[in-house]
Design a protein around this motif. Sequence first.
Motif, PDB file in Angstrom:
ATOM      1  N   GLU A 149      80.356  11.769   4.824  1.00  0.00           N
ATOM      2  CA  GLU A 149      80.203  11.141   6.137  1.00  0.00           C
ATOM      3  C   GLU A 149      79.217  11.959   6.974  1.00  0.00           C
ATOM      4  N   ALA A 150      78.123  11.330   7.384  1.00  0.00           N
ATOM      5  CA  ALA A 150      77.083  12.005   8.182  1.00  0.00           C
ATOM      6  C   ALA A 150      76.643  13.305   7.518  1.00  0.00           C
ATOM      7  N   ALA A 151      76.320  13.220   6.235  1.00  0.00           N
ATOM      8  CA  ALA A 151      76.000  14.409   5.441  1.00  0.00           C
ATOM      9  C   ALA A 151      74.493  14.528   5.184  1.00  0.00           C
ATOM     10  N   ILE A 152      74.112  15.632   4.540  1.00  0.00           N
ATOM     11  CA  ILE A 152      72.711  15.941   4.267  1.00  0.00           C
ATOM     12  C   ILE A 152      72.467  15.918   2.756  1.00  0.00           C
ATOM     13  N   SER A 153      71.397  15.262   2.330  1.00  0.00           N
ATOM     14  CA  SER A 153      71.022  15.220   0.916  1.00  0.00           C
ATOM     15  C   SER A 153      69.827  16.118   0.614  1.00  0.00           C
ATOM     16  N   ASN A 154      69.084  16.448   1.641  1.00  0.00           N
ATOM     17  CA  ASN A 154      67.899  17.296   1.485  1.00  0.00           C
ATOM     18  C   ASN A 154      67.739  18.114   2.765  1.00  0.00           C
ATOM     19  N   TRP A 155      68.001  19.405   2.677  1.00  0.00           N
ATOM     20  CA  TRP A 155      67.964  20.261   3.875  1.00  0.00           C
ATOM     21  C   TRP A 155      66.561  20.356   4.462  1.00  0.00           C
ATOM     22  N   TYR A 156      65.531  20.217   3.641  1.00  0.00           N
ATOM     23  CA  TYR A 156      64.162  20.252   4.171  1.00  0.00           C
ATOM     24  C   TYR A 156      63.941  19.089   5.130  1.00  0.00           C
ATOM     25  N   ASN A 157      64.397  17.909   4.741  1.00  0.00           N
ATOM     26  CA  ASN A 157      64.223  16.742   5.611  1.00  0.00           C
ATOM     27  C   ASN A 157      65.041  16.856   6.891  1.00  0.00           C
ATOM     28  N   TYR A 158      66.072  17.691   6.872  1.00  0.00           N
ATOM     29  CA  TYR A 158      66.896  17.875   8.067  1.00  0.00           C
ATOM     30  C   TYR A 158      66.226  18.817   9.066  1.00  0.00           C
ATOM     31  N   TYR A 159      65.629  19.900   8.545  1.00  0.00           N
ATOM     32  CA  TYR A 159      65.035  20.911   9.432  1.00  0.00           C
ATOM     33  C   TYR A 159      63.513  20.828   9.542  1.00  0.00           C
ATOM     34  N   ARG A 160      62.873  20.041   8.687  1.00  0.00           N
ATOM     35  CA  ARG A 160      61.418  19.928   8.707  1.00  0.00           C
ATOM     36  C   ARG A 160      61.022  18.458   8.636  1.00  0.00           C
ATOM     37  N   VAL A 161      59.841  18.129   9.158  1.00  0.00           N
ATOM     38  CA  VAL A 161      59.351  16.749   9.124  1.00  0.00           C
ATOM     39  C   VAL A 161      57.929  16.771   8.582  1.00  0.00           C
ATOM     40  N   ASN A 162      57.797  16.607   7.261  1.00  0.00           N
ATOM     41  CA  ASN A 162      56.481  16.583   6.626  1.00  0.00           C
ATOM     42  C   ASN A 162      55.604  17.774   7.037  1.00  0.00           C
ATOM     43  N   GLY A 163      56.182  18.961   7.020  1.00  0.00           N
ATOM     44  CA  GLY A 163      55.432  20.159   7.370  1.00  0.00           C
ATOM     45  C   GLY A 163      55.587  20.604   8.807  1.00  0.00           C
ATOM     46  N   VAL A 164      56.178  19.765   9.625  1.00  0.00           N
ATOM     47  CA  VAL A 164      56.411  20.112  11.024  1.00  0.00           C
ATOM     48  C   VAL A 164      57.828  20.686  11.162  1.00  0.00           C
ATOM     49  N   VAL A 165      57.960  21.796  11.863  1.00  0.00           N
ATOM     50  CA  VAL A 165      59.265  22.409  12.085  1.00  0.00           C
ATOM     51  C   VAL A 165      60.038  21.566  13.092  1.00  0.00           C
ATOM     52  N   GLY A 166      61.163  21.011  12.652  1.00  0.00           N
ATOM     53  CA  GLY A 166      61.936  20.119  13.492  1.00  0.00           C
ATOM     54  C   GLY A 166      63.046  20.840  14.243  1.00  0.00           C
ATOM     55  N   ALA A 167      63.754  20.090  15.032  1.00  0.00           N
ATOM     56  CA  ALA A 167      64.882  20.627  15.797  1.00  0.00           C
ATOM     57  C   ALA A 167      65.989  19.583  15.784  1.00  0.00           C
ATOM     58  N   PRO A 168      66.786  19.545  14.692  1.00  0.00           N
ATOM     59  CA  PRO A 168      67.801  18.487  14.556  1.00  0.00           C
ATOM     60  C   PRO A 168      68.836  18.467  15.671  1.00  0.00           C
ATOM     61  N   LEU A 169      69.117  19.615  16.274  1.00  0.00           N
ATOM     62  CA  LEU A 169      70.082  19.658  17.377  1.00  0.00           C
ATOM     63  C   LEU A 169      69.393  19.632  18.734  1.00  0.00           C
ATOM     64  N   GLU A 170      68.111  19.255  18.707  1.00  0.00           N
ATOM     65  CA  GLU A 170      67.335  18.975  19.925  1.00  0.00           C
ATOM     66  C   GLU A 170      67.005  20.204  20.755  1.00  0.00           C
ATOM     67  N   TRP A 171      66.982  21.362  20.125  1.00  0.00           N
ATOM     68  CA  TRP A 171      66.474  22.546  20.832  1.00  0.00           C
ATOM     69  C   TRP A 171      65.707  23.414  19.839  1.00  0.00           C
ATOM     70  N   GLN A 172      64.529  23.818  20.234  1.00  0.00           N
ATOM     71  CA  GLN A 172      63.694  24.627  19.347  1.00  0.00           C
ATOM     72  C   GLN A 172      64.344  25.981  19.068  1.00  0.00           C
ATOM     73  N   GLY A 173      64.311  26.362  17.818  1.00  0.00           N
ATOM     74  CA  GLY A 173      64.957  27.591  17.389  1.00  0.00           C
ATOM     75  C   GLY A 173      66.092  27.310  16.426  1.00  0.00           C
TER      76      GLY A 173
END
Length: 245
Positions: A149-173
Amino acid sequence: MKRFCEKKIRYEDIKVKDCKSKYYCENERVSLGEAPVSRAEDEVLDCITEWYKYYNSRGVASIFSGGLGAKGSEGVNCTGSKEEKEWTIAVIEWLSGKRKAYTDLIDNIEIKAEWCSGKVAMCGKSYLGTLSIAAATTGVEGLKTIIPEAAISNWYNYYRVNGVVGAPLEWQGDDADLLTKYCRSREGDDNNIELKKRYKETISQMLRGKARENGNYNSFWDERNYLKDVRKIKASVFIVHGLND
């Protein structure tokens, strides 16, 4: 404005090979007896789906296993690594009668899950659901179904977006090492100097491996990409995520 040159990264160069973790125990313990039950502590569990009540009321037994980095363990959690897959499938193999377990770390008194039919399911929300997916992609025998339930299959896609450093919890860091610190429940139980050293080394390795300075897909993220092993799944899968499940 800083400019980045295109890099020719081959998957063969960063692919993680299947191998046992450095904490894998080569020497199997010798049983000195058996016990019908083992001492347990009642713990308040957060982030648990309400589905357990549904299953328990219908005669399904629920097992809650403390993972790496949990209170009483000798390991270190490291956000989706191969070590976390190993401890997860170890529990499944014990329930299926294919692995030994003991009542504690030193007494060598074996305890068997004779009450278990050998048919195991995994269910959980967020990180727990992610462990369900990780376990299923190993093809471990005995795991019959997973309900992440609301799980992750690929941690890269969770924390990165095609080479861009993402912020899944909406705050940088926000990043993988912070989740390791957040999910660790050994605080107040760290008198083990060797374990504290291992934990510090693990965080340092994660800081280097996640490559936050460029966002590239590398061996750190390949180790945490379960989608590449989806063909190994033998269990039935029911994914709950969003409005279109």
